[in-house]
Enzyme design. Structure first.
Site, short mmCIF file in Angstrom:
data_model
loop_
_atom_site.label_atom_id
_atom_site.label_comp_id
_atom_site.label_asym_id
_atom_site.label_seq_id
_atom_site.Cartn_x
_atom_site.Cartn_y
_atom_site.Cartn_z
N HIS A 1 16.45 -35.31 -15.22
CA HIS A 1 16.23 -35.54 -13.73
C HIS A 1 14.64 -35.31 -13.21
CE1 HIS A 1 20.30 -36.75 -13.31
NE2 HIS A 1 20.63 -35.54 -13.44
N CYS B 1 0.82 -1.06 -0.31
CA CYS B 1 -0.09 0.04 -0.05
C CYS B 1 0.92 1.28 -0.03
CB CYS B 1 -0.97 0.06 1.32
SG CYS B 1 -2.18 -1.39 1.39
N TRP C 1 -3.01 -2.45 -1.65
CA TRP C 1 -2.67 -3.61 -2.09
C TRP C 1 -3.23 -4.62 -1.37
CZ3 TRP C 1 0.72 -7.87 -0.58
CH2 TRP C 1 0.94 -8.73 -1.71
N ASN D 1 -0.68 1.77 5.91
CA ASN D 1 0.13 0.78 5.17
C ASN D 1 0.84 -0.05 6.34
OD1 ASN D 1 1.74 -0.63 3.53
ND2 ASN D 1 3.37 0.62 3.45
N GLY D 2 0.42 -1.51 6.19
CA GLY D 2 1.16 -2.40 7.01
C GLY D 2 0.03 -3.38 7.33
N LYS E 1 10.85 -13.28 -14.18
CA LYS E 1 10.42 -12.21 -15.09
C LYS E 1 9.22 -12.43 -15.87
CE LYS E 1 12.10 -8.84 -13.59
NZ LYS E 1 12.61 -9.82 -12.48
N ARG F 1 4.10 0.94 -6.49
CA ARG F 1 3.99 0.11 -5.79
C ARG F 1 3.09 -1.16 -5.66
NH1 ARG F 1 6.28 3.02 -0.93
NH2 ARG F 1 4.90 1.69 0.57
C1 AGP Z 1 11.21 -9.02 -9.06
O1 AGP Z 1 10.73 -8.66 -10.31
C2 AGP Z 1 9.90 -9.28 -8.31
N1 AGP Z 1 9.01 -8.12 -8.34
C3 AGP Z 1 10.46 -9.70 -6.52
O2 AGP Z 1 10.67 -11.04 -6.75
C4 AGP Z 1 11.09 -8.97 -5.92
O3 AGP Z 1 12.48 -9.16 -6.48
C5 AGP Z 1 11.42 -9.18 -4.46
O4 AGP Z 1 10.00 -9.16 -3.88
C6 AGP Z 1 12.39 -8.60 -3.54
O5 AGP Z 1 12.36 -7.41 -3.43
P1 AGP Z 1 13.38 -6.55 -3.01
O6 AGP Z 1 14.49 -6.53 -3.81
O7 AGP Z 1 13.00 -5.13 -2.88
O8 AGP Z 1 13.88 -7.01 -1.48
#
Ligand code: AGP
Length: 593
Positions: free
Chosen positions: A484, A2, A76, A100-101, A465, A28
């Site tokens: 495997h 959020c 969110w 937020n939290g 990605k 965000r």
């Molecule tokens: C990356 O494309 C993703 N959105 C996600 O895996 C991200 O890398 C992960 O949440 C870690 O975020 P940070 O690097 O801000 O800690």
């Protein structure tokens, strides 16, 4: 995650400040949004919508809002579905809040408030905040006291901003576990409290980051000022720093999407990282290194493992933060613990770092957001210089993270950054080839990404990605692992992206893809020009597509490859018509467990 924004001003145009900040907070990740404001008759109003900020903006503009104080939120969803009733701001008896939290003890508080006669309209944890402040005021407390009493009852994390219609000259904020910053406009006529510097860009040139348990109260009298107090109620001064986020960072500058802009910034990010890297950590004094992170940052750690062990000759463990912190890990007091995080707010990584710190062990953070929680709590910090990354899917930050780790291992001695930058730019010039390949990939039911050596972490990143942007099942594997087990699912609906630069692993990886072709699987070979003479008709197979990248020293090869897999994911998602900047269900940083 959020996002919150709030404003108190001598001018009555705060709704535009709120909306423009919410538009900058879109990165965000969110699914609904809303604002609350107090009109000239001291009446509280709320406008909340599901979906994009554009919808909220239209609703606000229809009401021709004039207000000097207001709060805004991008939600969110954690507790409760994506509905207007669950959207923030939440209110009670003239009080409105954004949060937020997570308030972990919200059920218990909700029961007590229902017993006191309050009814709830939402399924959220956050609504108890507004109701508890209102409840405290019913017992005679002032707005500020009622606010402080309420947050003392919360278990969990929060960045909260609150307003009260009977006190339209007051704005209050509080921080625990979620980021928050405060700033004044250049003319001193407005005060803003928000989640981060991005929200405050173009609103406040100078900002102060709140510390844990800080409460900030902004008041408008003859002048407009704010005061911060700490958990003990003492007035404190937090360092005011320039807001490094420029408007340029949060605009697309002619690119169709932030993600494409940020992929095209990757060569420059590599150059900036090299030019500005001046950290000299003597790795030889450590018996080992542990790297702890999540998601893409975890894959940066895996790539770093290959370099640190091969170049610096030091043993490296790489761990997923959410597992590390709960498995009662054996900690090595003399080892170097490195926490990699683009946002610097990922709660799993932050808590893993706190666990290591609690054992009296020094921690090193590699973060892209200077004043983030991880940056501020780590003992040592390497600040990556990728610039603000708005796209939810991390791209240029991955380049900055990995190159920083390579420079930590190798230092700058005989390091040729020109080769890296040039190879990455050559890949960008082939963007159209990836768009063409994406047209084939987009129909894939499931995908493999395979590679050996340093191409294995690149495969993991490539799979993540395309998964997070195209919503397709994609798995990264060491190419030697396919036989495997995973090969059981190979058929003509399965595509495999084989990451096989012409290096010591090339022949073996191509051989592994032959096993896939033999079962009617489709292969996209991401290789380099020097391989052309060694394909022996492999590329003539109707189920094979080759993309040839420029060759460079094996040490540098991961960098053009990461740009390549980012472009492939981007174009595949675009070919499927998805929103690459705001992929569904995702947040730019995950501040909830
Ligand atoms: C990356 O494309 C993703 N959105 C996600 O895996 C991200 O890398 C992960 O949440 C870690 O975020 P940070 O690097 O801000 O800690």
């Amino acid at each position: 995650m959020c996002g919150i924004i709030s404003a108190l001003s001598f001018d009555d145009g705060v709704s535009e400040s709120l909306l423009s900040a919410l538009e900058r907070l879109e990165y965000r990740g969110y699914d609904s949004a809303g604002i609350a404001y107090i009109d000239g008759n001291s009446r509280l109003h709320r406008i909340r919508t599901v979906g994009r900020i554009k919808t909220l903006r239209e609703a606000v503009e229809r009401q021709s809002v004039k207000a000097n104080v207001g709060i805004g939120h991008t939600r969110w969803a954690t507790h409760g579905k994506v509905t207007e009733l669950n959207a923030h701001p939440h209110s009670a008896d003239g009080v409105a809040i954004v949060h937020n939290g997570i308030i972990e003890n919200y059920q218990e508080l909700r029961k007590r408030l229902v017993a006191a006669g309050y009814s709830f309209e939402s399924e959220t944890d956050s609504e108890v905040i507004a109701k508890l402040i209102a409840f405290n005021m019913k017992s005679g407390a002032s707005f500020e006291s009622a606010f402080k009493q309420a947050i003392s009852k919360f278990v969990g994390t929060f960045a909260i901003a609150a307003i009260y219609e009977a006190e339209p000259d007051v704005l209050i904020g509080a921080k625990r576990g979620s980021p928050m910053a405060v700033g004044l406009s250049k003319d001193g006529r407005s005060c803003f409290i928000a989640s981060d510097a991005v929200a405050l860009s173009s609103l406040a040139d100078e900002i102060a980051y709140l510390e844990e348990e800080d409460i900030v109260v902004a008041r408008k009298g003859d002048t407009l000022r704010y005061e911060i107090c700490n958990a003990s109620g003492e007035t404190v001064v937090r360092e005011v720093v320039p807001n490094k986020v420029s408007l340029d960072d949060v605009t697309k500058n002619g690119y169709e999407t932030f993600m494409l802009k940020e992929i095209f910034e990757e060569p420059r990010v590599a150059r900036n990282t090299y030019d500005k890297f001046d950290y000299d950590v003597d790795l030889s004094k450590f018996p080992g290194v542990s790297i702890i992170a999540c998601g893409t940052s975890y894959y940066a750690g895996l790539l770093a493992k290959y370099w640190l062990e091969d170049i610096a000759g030091i043993h490296v463990d790489v761990e997923i933060a959410s597992e590390f912190r709960y498995r009662n890990p054996v900690l090595f007091k003399n080892s170097l613990y490195v926490f990699i995080s683009q946002s610097g707010e990922t709660i799993d990584t932050l808590c893993a770092m706190r666990l290591v710190k609690a054992a009296g062990i020094k921690t090193l953070a590699l973060v892209n957001v200077d004043a983030s929680s991880i940056a501020r709590e780590a003992d040592y910090v390497i600040k990556t210089v990728a610039g603000v990354e708005v796209g939810v899917a991390s791209t240029k930050a991955f380049v900055a993270q990995t190159l920083s780790m390579l420079l930590l291992a190798k230092r700058k001695a005989d390091f040729d950054i020109d080769v890296v930058e040039s190879a990455m730019n050559s890949v960008l010039n082939k963007s159209h080839e990836f768009a063409k390949t994406a047209e084939k990939l987009k129909s894939g039911r499931s995908l493999f990404y395979v590679g050996r050596g340093t191409s294995y972490p690149i495969s993991l990143e490539g799979a993540l990605k395309i998964k997070e942007l195209s919503y397709v099942s994609a798995e990264g594997y060491p190419s030697g692992e396919i036989k495997h087990g995973p090969i059981a699912i190979v058929d003509d609906c399965v595509h495999t992206v084989a990451i096989a630069p012409f290096d010591k692993h090339f022949e073996k990886t191509v051989s592994n893809t032959q096993e896939i072709l033999a079962r009617n699987g489709k292969v996209i070979l991401l290789t380099t020009d020097a391989a052309r003479g060694s394909l022996h008709g492999f590329d003539a197979n109707e189920n094979v597509d080759c993309i040839f990248l420029p060759d460079c020293d094996a040490l540098y090869q991961p960098f053009p490859l990461m740009t390549a897999i980012h472009l492939l994911a981007y174009h595949t998602a675009k070919a499927k018509g998805y929103d690459v900047d705001k992929p569904r269900n995702l947040a730019k940083s995950v501040t909830v467990e």
